[in-house]
Design an enzyme around this catalytic site. Structure first.
Site, PDB file in Angstrom:
ATOM      1  N   SER A  12       0.761  -1.220   0.017  1.00 19.64           N
ATOM      2  CA  SER A  12       0.215   0.160   0.032  1.00 19.64           C
ATOM      3  C   SER A  12       0.849   1.198  -0.048  1.00 19.64           C
ATOM      4  O   SER A  12       0.514   2.382  -0.638  1.00 19.64           O
ATOM      5  CB  SER A  12      -0.988  -0.048   1.273  1.00 19.64           C
ATOM      6  OG  SER A  12      -0.280   0.338   2.362  1.00 19.64           O
ATOM      7  N   ARG A  64      23.889 -11.994   2.357  1.00 19.26           N
ATOM      8  CA  ARG A  64      22.831 -10.886   1.990  1.00 19.26           C
ATOM      9  C   ARG A  64      23.645  -9.970   1.203  1.00 19.26           C
ATOM     10  O   ARG A  64      22.844  -9.189   0.407  1.00 19.26           O
ATOM     11  CB  ARG A  64      22.660 -10.312   3.351  1.00 19.26           C
ATOM     12  CG  ARG A  64      21.910  -9.230   3.654  1.00 19.26           C
ATOM     13  CD  ARG A  64      21.313  -9.737   5.157  1.00 19.26           C
ATOM     14  NE  ARG A  64      22.192  -9.457   6.349  1.00 19.26           N
ATOM     15  CZ  ARG A  64      22.428  -8.274   6.694  1.00 19.26           C
ATOM     16  NH1 ARG A  64      22.036  -7.262   6.441  1.00 19.26           N
ATOM     17  NH2 ARG A  64      23.214  -8.361   7.724  1.00 19.26           N
ATOM     18  N   MET A  89      11.046  -6.317   4.040  1.00 15.10           N
ATOM     19  CA  MET A  89      11.118  -7.012   5.346  1.00 15.10           C
ATOM     20  C   MET A  89      12.605  -7.586   5.537  1.00 15.10           C
ATOM     21  O   MET A  89      12.842  -8.669   6.220  1.00 15.10           O
ATOM     22  CB  MET A  89      10.110  -7.840   5.785  1.00 15.10           C
ATOM     23  CG  MET A  89       8.693  -7.327   5.902  1.00 15.10           C
ATOM     24  SD  MET A  89       8.590  -5.610   6.801  1.00 15.10           S
ATOM     25  CE  MET A  89       8.190  -6.239   8.421  1.00 15.10           C
ATOM     26  N   ARG A  90      13.728  -7.046   4.676  1.00 12.25           N
ATOM     27  CA  ARG A  90      15.007  -7.516   4.782  1.00 12.25           C
ATOM     28  C   ARG A  90      15.765  -6.289   5.400  1.00 12.25           C
ATOM     29  O   ARG A  90      15.703  -5.181   5.148  1.00 12.25           O
ATOM     30  CB  ARG A  90      15.291  -8.133   3.488  1.00 12.25           C
ATOM     31  CG  ARG A  90      14.795  -8.813   2.623  1.00 12.25           C
ATOM     32  CD  ARG A  90      15.241  -9.456   1.511  1.00 12.25           C
ATOM     33  NE  ARG A  90      16.317 -10.138   1.470  1.00 12.25           N
ATOM     34  CZ  ARG A  90      16.160 -11.386   1.732  1.00 12.25           C
ATOM     35  NH1 ARG A  90      14.680 -11.746   1.925  1.00 12.25           N
ATOM     36  NH2 ARG A  90      16.736 -12.111   2.026  1.00 12.25           N
ATOM     37  N   ILE A  91      16.993  -6.868   6.179  1.00 11.57           N
ATOM     38  CA  ILE A  91      18.069  -5.777   6.450  1.00 11.57           C
ATOM     39  C   ILE A  91      18.921  -5.440   5.439  1.00 11.57           C
ATOM     40  O   ILE A  91      19.365  -6.532   4.929  1.00 11.57           O
ATOM     41  CB  ILE A  91      18.675  -6.206   7.836  1.00 11.57           C
ATOM     42  CG1 ILE A  91      17.655  -6.524   8.987  1.00 11.57           C
ATOM     43  CG2 ILE A  91      19.966  -5.426   8.070  1.00 11.57           C
ATOM     44  CD1 ILE A  91      17.944  -7.184  10.009  1.00 11.57           C
ATOM     45  N   ASN A 106      13.300   4.667   4.259  1.00 13.65           N
ATOM     46  CA  ASN A 106      12.489   3.574   4.858  1.00 13.65           C
ATOM     47  C   ASN A 106      11.336   4.315   5.580  1.00 13.65           C
ATOM     48  O   ASN A 106      11.277   5.534   6.231  1.00 13.65           O
ATOM     49  CB  ASN A 106      13.249   2.644   5.900  1.00 13.65           C
ATOM     50  CG  ASN A 106      12.278   1.635   6.331  1.00 13.65           C
ATOM     51  OD1 ASN A 106      11.463   1.203   5.514  1.00 13.65           O
ATOM     52  ND2 ASN A 106      12.432   1.450   7.539  1.00 13.65           N
ATOM     53  N   HIS A 108       8.822   3.621   8.862  1.00 10.20           N
ATOM     54  CA  HIS A 108       8.475   2.540  10.042  1.00 10.20           C
ATOM     55  C   HIS A 108       7.236   2.873  10.822  1.00 10.20           C
ATOM     56  O   HIS A 108       7.107   3.977  11.134  1.00 10.20           O
ATOM     57  CB  HIS A 108       9.514   2.516  10.712  1.00 10.20           C
ATOM     58  CG  HIS A 108       9.671   1.656  12.001  1.00 10.20           C
ATOM     59  ND1 HIS A 108       9.742   0.189  11.778  1.00 10.20           N
ATOM     60  CD2 HIS A 108       9.382   1.734  13.432  1.00 10.20           C
ATOM     61  CE1 HIS A 108       9.609  -0.390  12.933  1.00 10.20           C
ATOM     62  NE2 HIS A 108       9.264   0.274  13.916  1.00 10.20           N
TER      63      HIS A 108
HETATM   64  C1  GAR Z   1       3.848  -0.711   6.883  1.00 11.83           C
HETATM   65  O1  GAR Z   1       3.099  -0.434   7.864  1.00 11.83           O
HETATM   66  C2  GAR Z   1       5.117  -0.237   7.072  1.00 11.83           C
HETATM   67  O2  GAR Z   1       5.352   0.974   7.691  1.00 11.83           O
HETATM   68  C3  GAR Z   1       5.797  -1.434   7.794  1.00 11.83           C
HETATM   69  O3  GAR Z   1       5.248  -2.538   6.890  1.00 11.83           O
HETATM   70  C4  GAR Z   1       3.878  -2.156   6.442  1.00 11.83           C
HETATM   71  C5  GAR Z   1       3.957  -2.436   5.020  1.00 11.83           C
HETATM   72  O4  GAR Z   1       2.590  -2.303   4.656  1.00 11.83           O
HETATM   73  N1  GAR Z   1       7.176  -1.556   7.796  1.00 11.83           N
HETATM   74  C6  GAR Z   1       8.064  -2.126   8.547  1.00 11.83           C
HETATM   75  O5  GAR Z   1       7.444  -2.552   9.377  1.00 11.83           O
HETATM   76  C7  GAR Z   1       9.277  -1.900   8.266  1.00 11.83           C
HETATM   77  N2  GAR Z   1      10.145  -1.972   9.458  1.00 11.83           N
HETATM   78  P1  GAR Z   1       2.573  -1.787   2.787  1.00 11.83           P
HETATM   79  O6  GAR Z   1       3.027  -3.349   2.257  1.00 11.83           O
HETATM   80  O7  GAR Z   1       0.961  -2.007   2.654  1.00 11.83           O
HETATM   81  O8  GAR Z   1       2.890  -0.636   2.447  1.00 11.83           O
END
Ligand code: GAR
Length: 215
Positions: A12, A64, A89-91, A106, A108
């Site tokens: 999203s 990595r 979701m990768r570092i 990024n 968060h």
């Molecule tokens: C979002 O809430 C983003 O902030 C979070 O994952 C979700 C992804 O939603 N990111 C993290 O937690 C990164 N550490 P999306 O795929 O709908 O954008």
């Protein structure tokens, strides 16, 4: 300006940036969406929006760093100027960060430095905080530790669950992330040590700082 988005899931936030580009609010182009998983919402959204996407299989690389070298080579080939991690979701390794210094952002879903890493909403509720929010930041070698560009605050009520909270925070994510990208593309972001300053922005007492202008 060429923008790449990296995602691992629903997508999203990718869509909010892509739509802002499509509508002309952000004057750039989305060069590519790179994903590390198949069959995810982000790919469906890219197809609907007509954005080129590439799946890079993480199991095809022994480290990595090798995986990131592959991604960097794709991004360099496409002459990407800005990389946006959006639910990726990768570092990312040093190889990646050094190839795009201060050019990887990024998002968060917490008010960093509180609740970095996984399950921030669960952690926020468990801790009992009364406000949480979202942060757009540059990526450095730590986990969610890079310089902060913009933050938005959301009140936490006693009725909130991690899912209701994540919904409320997500609505603001969709506004602050494209806004941060626009500031970058418009050349308004200045980095002084850990401090990121958006030139001519309104640093007021509003719950979104600096104040939104376009989203
Ligand atoms: C979002 O809430 C983003 O902030 C979070 O994952 C979700 C992804 O939603 N990111 C993290 O937690 C990164 N550490 P999306 O795929 O709908 O954008």
């Amino acid at each position: 300006m060429k923008i790449a988005v990296l995602a691992s899931g629903r997508g999203s936030n990718f869509e909010s940036i892509a739509k802002a580009v499509k509508s002309g609010k952000i004057s750039g182009e989305i060069a590519v969406l790179i994903v590390d998983r198949k069959n995810i919402g982000a790919i469906e959204r890219a197809e609907k929006l007509g954005v080129n996407w590439i799946y890079v299989d993480p199991y095809g690389y022994s480290s990595r760093e090798d995986y990131d070298r592959k991604i960097v080579s794709i991004l360099k080939h496409l002459q990407v100027d800005l990389v946006c991690l959006a639910g990726y979701m990768r570092i990312v390794s040093e190889v990646f960060i050094e190839s795009f210094p201060n050019k990887i952002m990024n998002i968060h879903p917490a008010l960093l430095p509180s609740f970095p890493g996984l399950k921030p909403h669960e952690k926020a509720i468990k801790y009992g905080v009364k406000v949480t929010g979202a942060t757009v930041h540059f990526v450095d070698n730590g986990i969610d530790t890079g310089s902060i560009i913009v933050q938005a605050v959301v009140p936490v009520s006693p009725q909130d669950t991690s899912s209701s909270l994540s919904q409320k925070v997500l609505e603001l994510e969709h506004r602050i992330y494209p806004q941060a990208v626009k500031w970058f593309v418009d050349g308004r972001i200045e980095i002084k040590g850990r401090s990121v300053i958006v030139k001519n922005a309104n640093y007021s007492t509003l719950p979104i700082v600096p104040a939104l202008e376009d989203f």
